[in-house]
Design a protein around this motif. Structure first.
Motif, PDB file in Angstrom:
ATOM      1  N   THR A 151       0.854  -1.183   0.000  1.00  0.00           N
ATOM      2  CA  THR A 151       0.000   0.000   0.000  1.00  0.00           C
ATOM      3  C   THR A 151       0.893   1.237   0.000  1.00  0.00           C
ATOM      4  O   THR A 151       2.099   1.134   0.220  1.00  0.00           O
ATOM      5  N   GLU A 152       0.288   2.396  -0.262  1.00  0.00           N
ATOM      6  CA  GLU A 152       1.053   3.644  -0.310  1.00  0.00           C
ATOM      7  C   GLU A 152       0.778   4.472   0.937  1.00  0.00           C
ATOM      8  O   GLU A 152      -0.396   4.751   1.256  1.00  0.00           O
ATOM      9  N   GLU A 153       1.860   4.873   1.589  1.00  0.00           N
ATOM     10  CA  GLU A 153       1.701   5.719   2.768  1.00  0.00           C
ATOM     11  C   GLU A 153       0.990   7.027   2.392  1.00  0.00           C
ATOM     12  O   GLU A 153       0.127   7.511   3.127  1.00  0.00           O
ATOM     13  N   ALA A 154       1.339   7.568   1.200  1.00  0.00           N
ATOM     14  CA  ALA A 154       0.749   8.842   0.770  1.00  0.00           C
ATOM     15  C   ALA A 154      -0.765   8.724   0.594  1.00  0.00           C
ATOM     16  O   ALA A 154      -1.479   9.729   0.612  1.00  0.00           O
ATOM     17  N   GLU A 155      -1.245   7.505   0.400  1.00  0.00           N
ATOM     18  CA  GLU A 155      -2.705   7.303   0.269  1.00  0.00           C
ATOM     19  C   GLU A 155      -3.300   6.751   1.560  1.00  0.00           C
ATOM     20  O   GLU A 155      -4.357   6.093   1.537  1.00  0.00           O
ATOM     21  N   GLY A 156      -2.599   6.958   2.656  1.00  0.00           N
ATOM     22  CA  GLY A 156      -3.115   6.507   3.958  1.00  0.00           C
ATOM     23  C   GLY A 156      -3.164   4.990   4.056  1.00  0.00           C
ATOM     24  O   GLY A 156      -4.031   4.444   4.740  1.00  0.00           O
ATOM     25  N   PHE A 157      -2.250   4.312   3.362  1.00  0.00           N
ATOM     26  CA  PHE A 157      -2.167   2.837   3.373  1.00  0.00           C
ATOM     27  C   PHE A 157      -3.480   2.208   2.908  1.00  0.00           C
ATOM     28  O   PHE A 157      -3.901   1.169   3.401  1.00  0.00           O
ATOM     29  N   ARG A 158      -4.133   2.855   1.945  1.00  0.00           N
ATOM     30  CA  ARG A 158      -5.459   2.409   1.519  1.00  0.00           C
ATOM     31  C   ARG A 158      -5.404   1.042   0.829  1.00  0.00           C
ATOM     32  O   ARG A 158      -4.491   0.774   0.035  1.00  0.00           O
ATOM     33  N   VAL A 159      -6.384   0.207   1.132  1.00  0.00           N
ATOM     34  CA  VAL A 159      -6.534  -1.101   0.474  1.00  0.00           C
ATOM     35  C   VAL A 159      -7.844  -1.037  -0.312  1.00  0.00           C
ATOM     36  O   VAL A 159      -8.884  -0.704   0.255  1.00  0.00           O
ATOM     37  N   THR A 160      -7.785  -1.335  -1.605  1.00  0.00           N
ATOM     38  CA  THR A 160      -9.005  -1.285  -2.412  1.00  0.00           C
ATOM     39  C   THR A 160      -9.301  -2.670  -2.996  1.00  0.00           C
ATOM     40  O   THR A 160      -8.406  -3.525  -3.084  1.00  0.00           O
ATOM     41  N   ALA A 186      -4.516   3.241  10.287  1.00  0.00           N
ATOM     42  CA  ALA A 186      -5.381   3.527   9.134  1.00  0.00           C
ATOM     43  C   ALA A 186      -6.761   2.905   9.349  1.00  0.00           C
ATOM     44  O   ALA A 186      -6.883   1.819   9.916  1.00  0.00           O
ATOM     45  N   VAL A 187      -7.773   3.615   8.894  1.00  0.00           N
ATOM     46  CA  VAL A 187      -9.145   3.109   8.981  1.00  0.00           C
ATOM     47  C   VAL A 187      -9.680   2.977   7.558  1.00  0.00           C
ATOM     48  O   VAL A 187      -9.612   3.925   6.774  1.00  0.00           O
ATOM     49  N   MET A 188     -10.186   1.801   7.227  1.00  0.00           N
ATOM     50  CA  MET A 188     -10.743   1.593   5.888  1.00  0.00           C
ATOM     51  C   MET A 188     -12.150   2.159   5.843  1.00  0.00           C
ATOM     52  O   MET A 188     -12.900   2.059   6.819  1.00  0.00           O
ATOM     53  N   SER A 189     -12.532   2.729   4.709  1.00  0.00           N
ATOM     54  CA  SER A 189     -13.887   3.283   4.606  1.00  0.00           C
ATOM     55  C   SER A 189     -14.877   2.126   4.482  1.00  0.00           C
ATOM     56  O   SER A 189     -14.546   1.056   3.940  1.00  0.00           O
ATOM     57  N   PRO A 190     -16.118   2.324   4.957  1.00  0.00           N
ATOM     58  CA  PRO A 190     -17.122   1.268   4.789  1.00  0.00           C
ATOM     59  C   PRO A 190     -17.291   0.889   3.321  1.00  0.00           C
ATOM     60  O   PRO A 190     -17.503  -0.280   2.993  1.00  0.00           O
ATOM     61  N   GLY A 191     -17.134   1.867   2.420  1.00  0.00           N
ATOM     62  CA  GLY A 191     -17.265   1.589   0.983  1.00  0.00           C
ATOM     63  C   GLY A 191     -16.184   0.634   0.510  1.00  0.00           C
ATOM     64  O   GLY A 191     -16.470  -0.356  -0.184  1.00  0.00           O
ATOM     65  N   ASP A 192     -14.931   0.905   0.867  1.00  0.00           N
ATOM     66  CA  ASP A 192     -13.822   0.022   0.455  1.00  0.00           C
ATOM     67  C   ASP A 192     -14.004  -1.371   1.064  1.00  0.00           C
ATOM     68  O   ASP A 192     -13.784  -2.388   0.387  1.00  0.00           O
ATOM     69  N   LEU A 193     -14.402  -1.401   2.332  1.00  0.00           N
ATOM     70  CA  LEU A 193     -14.591  -2.714   2.986  1.00  0.00           C
ATOM     71  C   LEU A 193     -15.682  -3.506   2.279  1.00  0.00           C
ATOM     72  O   LEU A 193     -15.516  -4.695   1.984  1.00  0.00           O
ATOM     73  N   ALA A 194     -16.793  -2.841   1.967  1.00  0.00           N
ATOM     74  CA  ALA A 194     -17.909  -3.543   1.331  1.00  0.00           C
ATOM     75  C   ALA A 194     -17.519  -4.073  -0.042  1.00  0.00           C
ATOM     76  O   ALA A 194     -17.882  -5.195  -0.418  1.00  0.00           O
ATOM     77  N   GLU A 195     -16.744  -3.272  -0.782  1.00  0.00           N
ATOM     78  CA  GLU A 195     -16.335  -3.734  -2.126  1.00  0.00           C
ATOM     79  C   GLU A 195     -15.404  -4.944  -2.037  1.00  0.00           C
ATOM     80  O   GLU A 195     -15.489  -5.866  -2.846  1.00  0.00           O
ATOM     81  N   ILE A 196     -14.520  -4.932  -1.058  1.00  0.00           N
ATOM     82  CA  ILE A 196     -13.589  -6.072  -0.899  1.00  0.00           C
ATOM     83  C   ILE A 196     -14.376  -7.324  -0.485  1.00  0.00           C
ATOM     84  O   ILE A 196     -14.138  -8.416  -1.007  1.00  0.00           O
ATOM     85  N   VAL A 197     -15.327  -7.144   0.411  1.00  0.00           N
ATOM     86  CA  VAL A 197     -16.131  -8.290   0.852  1.00  0.00           C
ATOM     87  C   VAL A 197     -16.944  -8.838  -0.326  1.00  0.00           C
ATOM     88  O   VAL A 197     -17.031 -10.057  -0.522  1.00  0.00           O
ATOM     89  N   ARG A 198     -17.495  -7.937  -1.133  1.00  0.00           N
ATOM     90  CA  ARG A 198     -18.274  -8.391  -2.303  1.00  0.00           C
ATOM     91  C   ARG A 198     -17.381  -9.176  -3.265  1.00  0.00           C
ATOM     92  O   ARG A 198     -17.737 -10.261  -3.725  1.00  0.00           O
ATOM     93  N   LEU A 199     -16.180  -8.637  -3.526  1.00  0.00           N
ATOM     94  CA  LEU A 199     -15.227  -9.306  -4.421  1.00  0.00           C
ATOM     95  C   LEU A 199     -14.873 -10.690  -3.866  1.00  0.00           C
ATOM     96  O   LEU A 199     -14.886 -11.697  -4.602  1.00  0.00           O
ATOM     97  N   GLY A 226     -19.234  -7.387   9.659  1.00  0.00           N
ATOM     98  CA  GLY A 226     -20.321  -8.265  10.094  1.00  0.00           C
ATOM     99  C   GLY A 226     -21.698  -7.675   9.841  1.00  0.00           C
ATOM    100  O   GLY A 226     -22.705  -8.382   9.899  1.00  0.00           O
ATOM    101  N   SER A 227     -21.740  -6.369   9.544  1.00  0.00           N
ATOM    102  CA  SER A 227     -23.042  -5.759   9.236  1.00  0.00           C
ATOM    103  C   SER A 227     -23.462  -6.021   7.792  1.00  0.00           C
ATOM    104  O   SER A 227     -24.594  -5.737   7.412  1.00  0.00           O
ATOM    105  N   LEU A 228     -22.539  -6.559   6.988  1.00  0.00           N
ATOM    106  CA  LEU A 228     -22.864  -6.840   5.581  1.00  0.00           C
ATOM    107  C   LEU A 228     -23.526  -8.214   5.507  1.00  0.00           C
ATOM    108  O   LEU A 228     -22.931  -9.211   5.105  1.00  0.00           O
ATOM    109  N   ARG A 229     -24.789  -8.235   5.936  1.00  0.00           N
ATOM    110  CA  ARG A 229     -25.474  -9.518   6.169  1.00  0.00           C
ATOM    111  C   ARG A 229     -25.491 -10.442   4.952  1.00  0.00           C
ATOM    112  O   ARG A 229     -25.400 -11.651   5.091  1.00  0.00           O
TER     113      ARG A 229
END
Ligand SMILES: Cc1ncc(COP(=O)(O)O)c(C=O)c1O
Length: 398
Positions: A151-160, A186-199, A226-229
């Motif tokens: 991940t990139e530090e400049a992007e806040g260690f974002r995982v997509t 780093a905190v992942m956004s709910p959007g990024d988390l949901a997309e990774i879980v869907r993938l 866990g809220s992504l039922r």
């Protein structure tokens, strides 16, 4: 341990595949200095400086007095499993049932068991960098192979999801997520988390979501996968009371996941640690079902401490530091000092900092990066100031 010595002892392959925890190693070295009478400022330990709230301690004492001191069901009492499910439903709108929850002897124990039942020899596990030290070794112990996601530090260690998808192969079994992150905060956004879980769900991959800092989120609303039922058949949530309720020594963690996985974890637990301590289970019920103001109070204090330490670190010439959005760690970049006085890595810096300035930090190598040190700010402002002053002098003299 040297190879020659471990060969002489004829230890197993699997124990030789793993390293002792880097954070525990720092604690041990700092303790050694302290035993020599040296005053060490400890930014190494990953644990709250707060005391366990009184009502939780009272519940444990009452458990002892009422002789709740026998074995319990291996995955925890029904009361505790229900309390875990209940707390999660209230806080994250999840719909787990008792059979989908297991209590363990700490979050690390829950994680260890989840990985042992899901990861086989030759399986690949995607692991974002920087990672918490134990993920890599627990996967290795199971015979799996970690595939590191840089991940990139400049992007806040974002995982997509896009970066995850590039690493998926026919051998990928799971991805480990940890938001808020130890060590980067780093905190992942709910959007990024949901997309990774869907993938992951589409590709038949497990999501192991270590949410032991989920209540220490300074960026927005607390969010659990866990809220992504609709995807819960592919998700295992790992939780812990250690950080949330300042209970590191009590050793109480849990997992929420499909009942088949939870049953397998209970089987492994039945042949290893058995139930978590009975008394601690009573305390955990009090923590999960009792007043939650203590959690919010600690969270607010951590925000103040975070702002204080980041300001202090950024004031040190040559040190940069991204603003952590959760947990209680700052992850300053110290790469400007590589090459000075024979320093090649974060380990060199952390070692020198401990030996010469008596400030304990954890070198980034343990988390997969060589340009950072981890500073735990779960301590008092006065202690932060003492440590920051020593660091200022140390880096100025390098
Ligand atoms: C990311 C992460 N997961 C799990 C744990 C384990 O916590 P415990 O075993 O105390 O519940 C820790 C502790 O430092 C952690 O940082």
């Amino acid at each position: 341990m040297t190879t020659a010595l471990s060969e002489a002892l004829r230890l197993t392959d699997r124990i030789n595949r793993i390293e002792p925890s880097a954070t525990m190693a720092v604690v041990a070295e700092a303790d050694k200095l302290r035993a020599q009478g040296i005053d060490v400022v400890d930014f190494g330990a990953g644990e709250p400086h707060f005391s366990t709230p009184q009502h939780i301690k009272d519940a444990a004492i009452a458990a002892i007095q009422s002789n709740f001191t026998k074995y319990t069901a291996v995955p925890g009492t029904a009361e505790l499993r229900d309390a875990i499910v209940h707390r999660h439903a209230i806080d994250f709108d999840s719909d787990y049932r008792r059979e989908e929850a297991i209590a363990a002897t700490g979050g690390k124990n829950a994680l260890f068991n989840a990985i042992q039942v899901l990861v086989d020899h030759g399986d690949e596990v995607i692991l974002p960098v920087p990672y918490w030290v134990s993920f890599k070794d627990i996967v290795r112990y199971a015979g799996g192979e970690c595939v590191l996601l840089h991940t990139e530090e400049a992007e806040g260690f974002r995982v997509t999801a896009e970066s995850v998808s590039r690493l998926i192969t026919s051998r990928t079994k799971a991805i480990i997520l940890n938001s808020p992150s130890n060590p980067s905060g780093a905190v992942m956004s709910p959007g990024d988390l949901a997309e990774i879980v869907r993938l992951a769900s589409e590709r038949g991959i497990w999501v192991l979501s270590d949410e032991c800092y989920v209540y220490l989120n300074y960026a927005g609303k607390n969010f659990s996968v866990g809220s992504l039922r609709e995807f819960k058949e592919r998700i295992v949530v790992l939780g812990s009371l250690s950080k949330t309720y300042a209970m590191t020594g009590w050793r109480l963690g849990y997992a929420l996941g499909p009942s088949g996985v939870i049953a397998a974890m209970a089987k492994l637990q039945s042949q290893s640690t058995s139930n978590p301590t009975s008394i601690v289970q009573k305390a955990a019920v009090a923590a999960l079902k009792g007043p939650q103001e203590c959690v919010e109070k600690m969270r607010r204090e951590y925000i103040e401490l975070r702002d204080h330490v980041v300001k202090g670190l950024r004031a040190i010439p040559g040190v940069t530091c991204t603003m952590p959005q959760g947990a209680f760690y700052a992850y300053p970049n110290i790469s400007a000092f590589h090459g000075r006085n024979g320093i090649k890595s974060a380990s060199d810096i952390a070692g020198k900092l401990l030996r010469e300035a008596h400030v304990a930090t954890v070198p980034g190598e343990g988390f997969g990066t060589r340009d950072h040190i981890r500073v735990s700010y779960a301590t008092t402002k006065a202690e932060l100031d003492r440590g920051l002053e020593r660091m200022r002098k140390f880096f100025a003299a390098l």
